[in-house]
Design a protein around this motif. Sequence first.
Motif, PDB file in Angstrom:
ATOM      1  N   MET A 220       2.217  16.524 -12.440  1.00 46.59           N
ATOM      2  CA  MET A 220       3.044  15.227 -12.416  1.00 46.59           C
ATOM      3  C   MET A 220       4.684  15.544 -12.155  1.00 46.59           C
ATOM      4  O   MET A 220       5.123  14.458 -11.863  1.00 46.59           O
TER       5      MET A 220
ATOM      6  N   LEU B  16      -4.796   0.256  -4.123  1.00 50.50           N
ATOM      7  CA  LEU B  16      -4.927  -1.156  -4.465  1.00 50.50           C
ATOM      8  C   LEU B  16      -4.111  -2.205  -3.774  1.00 50.50           C
ATOM      9  O   LEU B  16      -4.235  -2.993  -2.909  1.00 50.50           O
ATOM     10  N   ARG B  17      -2.677  -1.737  -3.705  1.00 48.38           N
ATOM     11  CA  ARG B  17      -1.736  -2.399  -2.982  1.00 48.38           C
ATOM     12  C   ARG B  17      -1.372  -2.163  -1.428  1.00 48.38           C
ATOM     13  O   ARG B  17      -0.666  -3.023  -0.794  1.00 48.38           O
TER      14      ARG B  17
ATOM     15  N   PHE C 276      -3.658   2.384  -8.210  1.00 51.36           N
ATOM     16  CA  PHE C 276      -2.718   1.162  -7.880  1.00 51.36           C
ATOM     17  C   PHE C 276      -2.091   1.363  -6.372  1.00 51.36           C
ATOM     18  O   PHE C 276      -1.872   0.148  -5.845  1.00 51.36           O
ATOM     19  N   LEU C 277      -1.554   2.507  -6.094  1.00 49.98           N
ATOM     20  CA  LEU C 277      -1.014   2.512  -5.012  1.00 49.98           C
ATOM     21  C   LEU C 277      -2.267   1.978  -3.816  1.00 49.98           C
ATOM     22  O   LEU C 277      -1.940   1.332  -2.766  1.00 49.98           O
TER      23      LEU C 277
ATOM     24  N   VAL D  76      -3.009   8.340 -16.403  1.00 50.96           N
ATOM     25  CA  VAL D  76      -1.745   7.822 -15.524  1.00 50.96           C
ATOM     26  C   VAL D  76      -1.721   8.259 -14.232  1.00 50.96           C
ATOM     27  O   VAL D  76      -1.591   7.675 -13.186  1.00 50.96           O
ATOM     28  N   LEU D  77      -2.131   9.402 -14.039  1.00 53.29           N
ATOM     29  CA  LEU D  77      -2.046  10.028 -12.583  1.00 53.29           C
ATOM     30  C   LEU D  77      -3.140   9.437 -11.738  1.00 53.29           C
ATOM     31  O   LEU D  77      -2.977   8.973 -10.397  1.00 53.29           O
TER      32      LEU D  77
ATOM     33  N   LEU E  15       7.072   2.915  -6.877  1.00 53.27           N
ATOM     34  CA  LEU E  15       6.179   2.078  -6.318  1.00 53.27           C
ATOM     35  C   LEU E  15       5.001   1.758  -7.097  1.00 53.27           C
ATOM     36  O   LEU E  15       4.355   0.921  -7.360  1.00 53.27           O
ATOM     37  N   PHE E  16       4.628   2.734  -8.047  1.00 48.98           N
ATOM     38  CA  PHE E  16       3.322   2.574  -8.990  1.00 48.98           C
ATOM     39  C   PHE E  16       3.899   1.691 -10.016  1.00 48.98           C
ATOM     40  O   PHE E  16       3.095   0.666 -10.085  1.00 48.98           O
TER      41      PHE E  16
ATOM     42  N   ALA F 106       3.487  -1.654  -8.313  1.00 52.03           N
ATOM     43  CA  ALA F 106       2.336  -2.183  -8.262  1.00 52.03           C
ATOM     44  C   ALA F 106       1.459  -2.461  -9.442  1.00 52.03           C
ATOM     45  O   ALA F 106       0.662  -3.416  -9.264  1.00 52.03           O
ATOM     46  N   LEU F 107       1.731  -1.909 -10.413  1.00 47.84           N
ATOM     47  CA  LEU F 107       0.980  -2.106 -11.684  1.00 47.84           C
ATOM     48  C   LEU F 107       1.464  -3.516 -12.013  1.00 47.84           C
ATOM     49  O   LEU F 107       0.520  -4.186 -12.329  1.00 47.84           O
TER      50      LEU F 107
ATOM     51  N   PHE G 133       2.610  10.554  -1.337  1.00 47.33           N
ATOM     52  CA  PHE G 133       2.121  10.907  -2.880  1.00 47.33           C
ATOM     53  C   PHE G 133       0.996  12.012  -2.396  1.00 47.33           C
ATOM     54  O   PHE G 133       0.763  12.906  -3.129  1.00 47.33           O
TER      55      PHE G 133
ATOM     56  N   ILE H  69      10.303   8.175  -5.913  1.00 49.52           N
ATOM     57  CA  ILE H  69      10.239   6.580  -5.188  1.00 49.52           C
ATOM     58  C   ILE H  69       8.595   6.218  -5.472  1.00 49.52           C
ATOM     59  O   ILE H  69       8.350   5.230  -5.565  1.00 49.52           O
ATOM     60  N   VAL H  70       7.907   7.355  -5.496  1.00 56.07           N
ATOM     61  CA  VAL H  70       6.222   7.034  -5.712  1.00 56.07           C
ATOM     62  C   VAL H  70       6.227   6.401  -7.218  1.00 56.07           C
ATOM     63  O   VAL H  70       5.181   5.447  -7.301  1.00 56.07           O
TER      64      VAL H  70
ATOM     65  N   GLY I  47       4.105   5.016   1.291  1.00 53.75           N
ATOM     66  CA  GLY I  47       4.164   5.954  -0.131  1.00 53.75           C
ATOM     67  C   GLY I  47       3.019   6.782  -0.503  1.00 53.75           C
ATOM     68  O   GLY I  47       2.906   7.689  -1.046  1.00 53.75           O
TER      69      GLY I  47
ATOM     70  N   ALA J 289      -4.289   6.460 -12.308  1.00 56.40           N
ATOM     71  CA  ALA J 289      -3.714   4.909 -12.161  1.00 56.40           C
ATOM     72  C   ALA J 289      -2.872   5.226 -11.087  1.00 56.40           C
ATOM     73  O   ALA J 289      -2.938   4.031 -10.301  1.00 56.40           O
ATOM     74  N   VAL J 290      -1.746   6.013 -10.823  1.00 54.64           N
ATOM     75  CA  VAL J 290      -0.825   6.062  -9.742  1.00 54.64           C
ATOM     76  C   VAL J 290      -1.501   5.930  -8.404  1.00 54.64           C
ATOM     77  O   VAL J 290      -1.217   5.035  -7.595  1.00 54.64           O
TER      78      VAL J 290
ATOM     79  N   ILE K 282       3.957   0.598   0.591  1.00 56.99           N
ATOM     80  CA  ILE K 282       3.270   1.338  -0.237  1.00 56.99           C
ATOM     81  C   ILE K 282       2.108   2.148   0.300  1.00 56.99           C
ATOM     82  O   ILE K 282       2.045   3.298  -0.007  1.00 56.99           O
TER      83      ILE K 282
ATOM     84  N   ILE L 131       5.659  14.586  -8.938  1.00 62.20           N
ATOM     85  CA  ILE L 131       5.491  13.217  -8.292  1.00 62.20           C
ATOM     86  C   ILE L 131       6.748  12.749  -7.786  1.00 62.20           C
ATOM     87  O   ILE L 131       7.993  12.791  -8.515  1.00 62.20           O
ATOM     88  N   PRO L 132       7.065  12.404  -6.661  1.00 61.72           N
ATOM     89  CA  PRO L 132       8.427  12.050  -6.072  1.00 61.72           C
ATOM     90  C   PRO L 132       8.731  10.849  -6.824  1.00 61.72           C
ATOM     91  O   PRO L 132       7.917   9.939  -6.992  1.00 61.72           O
TER      92      PRO L 132
END
Lengths: 323, 332
Positions: free
Chosen positions: A137, B57-58, B54-55, B47-48, A147-148, A151-152, B308, A143-144, B304, B50-51, B301, A140-141
């Motif tokens: 973790m 999903l979008r 959601f990415l 969380v990981l 974006l997360f 998106a959330l 990721f 910017i990502v 992105g 979910a990242v 996204i 993780i960049p």
Amino acid sequence: MTTLSAGSAAGGGLDPSESTRVMLAGTDRRRRVTDRMMTGLVYVAFGLALVPLISVSWTVIANGIERLTPYFLTVSMRGVFGGMDSGGIYHAIIGTLLITGLAAIISVPIGLLTAIYIAEYGRGRLARAVTFFVDVMTGIPSIVAGLFAYALFAVVFGPGVRFGVVGAVALSVLMIPVVVRSCEEMLRLVPNELREAAYALGVPKYLTIIKVVLRTAIAGLGTGIMLAVARVIGETAPLLITVGVIDSINFNVFQGRMMTLPVYVYRQYSQGLVPCNDPAAICIPTINYDRAWAAALTLILIVMLLNLAGRLITRLFAPKALR
Amino acid sequence: MTTSTSLKPPAPVPPVDPAPRRRSMEGAAGKAFRWAATGAGALILVVLAAVALFLILRAWPAMTTRASVLSDEISWFPDGKNLLQFVGPLVFGTLLSATIALVISMPVSIGISLFISHYAPRRLANSLGYVIDLLAAIPSVVYGLWGGLWLVPLLSPVWTWLSDTLGFIPLFSGPASDPPRVILTVGIVLAVMILPIITAVCREVFLQVPKLHEEAALALGATRWEMVRMSVLPFGRPGIISAAMLGLGRALGETMAVLMILSPGALYSFALLKVGQHQTIAANIALQFPEADPLGVSTLIATGLALFVITLAVNMAARAIVARRKDFSGAN
């Protein structure tokens, strides 16, 4: 090569022959030269690393110090346009403090509890997975992460969502692993004898952790959290896309765009030089760059202050056993 | 640094074992605390996940829309290309800039870590390590500002000279652009930015080299460099590799420095000294996102998501190497 020379050196001790001596003398000089050369290269490498450090600090200080006045720190950019000699970063400081503070409020409990889990309870597959993915973790960049968060929140609030909390969530994703790592390290430094003593007195494990382990490690935990805050306070990209930009002051993290210091630096930089056509008006062509440098200086000062505070806490409050 | 723990041998396990009686004494509060801690740990995994979720999903709308619609609706989307063809050059630019950064910073970092671990006087070493860590504390936007306003004018004559003398190599084919908002300049700034992480990991590994290996080499008559080459570097190789991958992961995701320095383009080009050839995923997102409409955001996204996946793969590989090394380090 060494085996050879070592073997012949041993042989030379027993039976000193001219050829061995020549060979040792011959290789020695070349090896010595190589050694010297590599030593030189290693020193040069270190010197090279100092160049950007010195030049970054020097350029930021030299270019930013002039505009960094009390006025600059206490006004916003509302109504400032063109090459006007005015405008400041008050709104950006407010935004940075609020959003970073909120990110810390989200990340510290989660990060600290996770660190406690890994250091005190964790065993088996879940603990290994958590340890591994905390490390992953950290990569993780930023910017990502932005974006997360976008998106959330877009799922709930629809597209185009931009307000402080979204940025705070993005920063939390970046901050949590840093908090976990540093806090875990500090918890592991607490000597086991303290835990054993508490158990021996019949104190339950959770009270031992809260009253003994956490209290012993408190200085280190403070440092770790400070460093984590310092790490995320300069993040630009996630805030650029989740919080946006604005010229006025906004205290509400739940509504409307906010300005933050790093984004302010980027914004001023990207606006570039101002064309000054009217000789009668007061107009500074480089005003945007000047503001960017001054804001960058403020940002660096804040980061360095946090770093310093973190290290001072350890120095001043660490229990004697941990020094 | 945060990475240091992962390289240390596992700390002694605290002796828990509360006899059965203690467990009953723990009571509801203890159980609640234990569950809270475990829950927080599990939350990291959530969380990981979910990242990623959601990415996806979008990004889904962009991935399922036809290419012609994408280029009609999105002003900056290239005509006559589909999503993959759009991402391709961006991935190329991202990898190219990160590779340049790695090539520049790797030898320097190894040199610095050797300096700190084996060459500098012991008393100096710690504060030197701290000085390098300071490089990591400087926010990326400040590097962008420094690179854009200070380094770019400075490098202009250097790149011109480089293309004049080495122009026969396709990499440096001229004429060099002026101002040099080119990928090689970006590579230098990225190299400075990833230097601290590579140095931190390498230093930890070099400090772990068993003293006996080093002394054995010295006893055989090795010079200091030979000792380093024969005992330190081979022992540290997995660590160096993982350090390089961690640095690579960071360089892949850097946004601001690229955004503030590079003049973007979207080509598969190895011309390091020309503008308008490359762009990275991260910088493209930061550039287009604020003004993008919903479908544009979705497309960004999707890019992105690609970033990721790439960084996740690189980081997991790096961590796996470090984790595997743990088993060996206890052997001495």
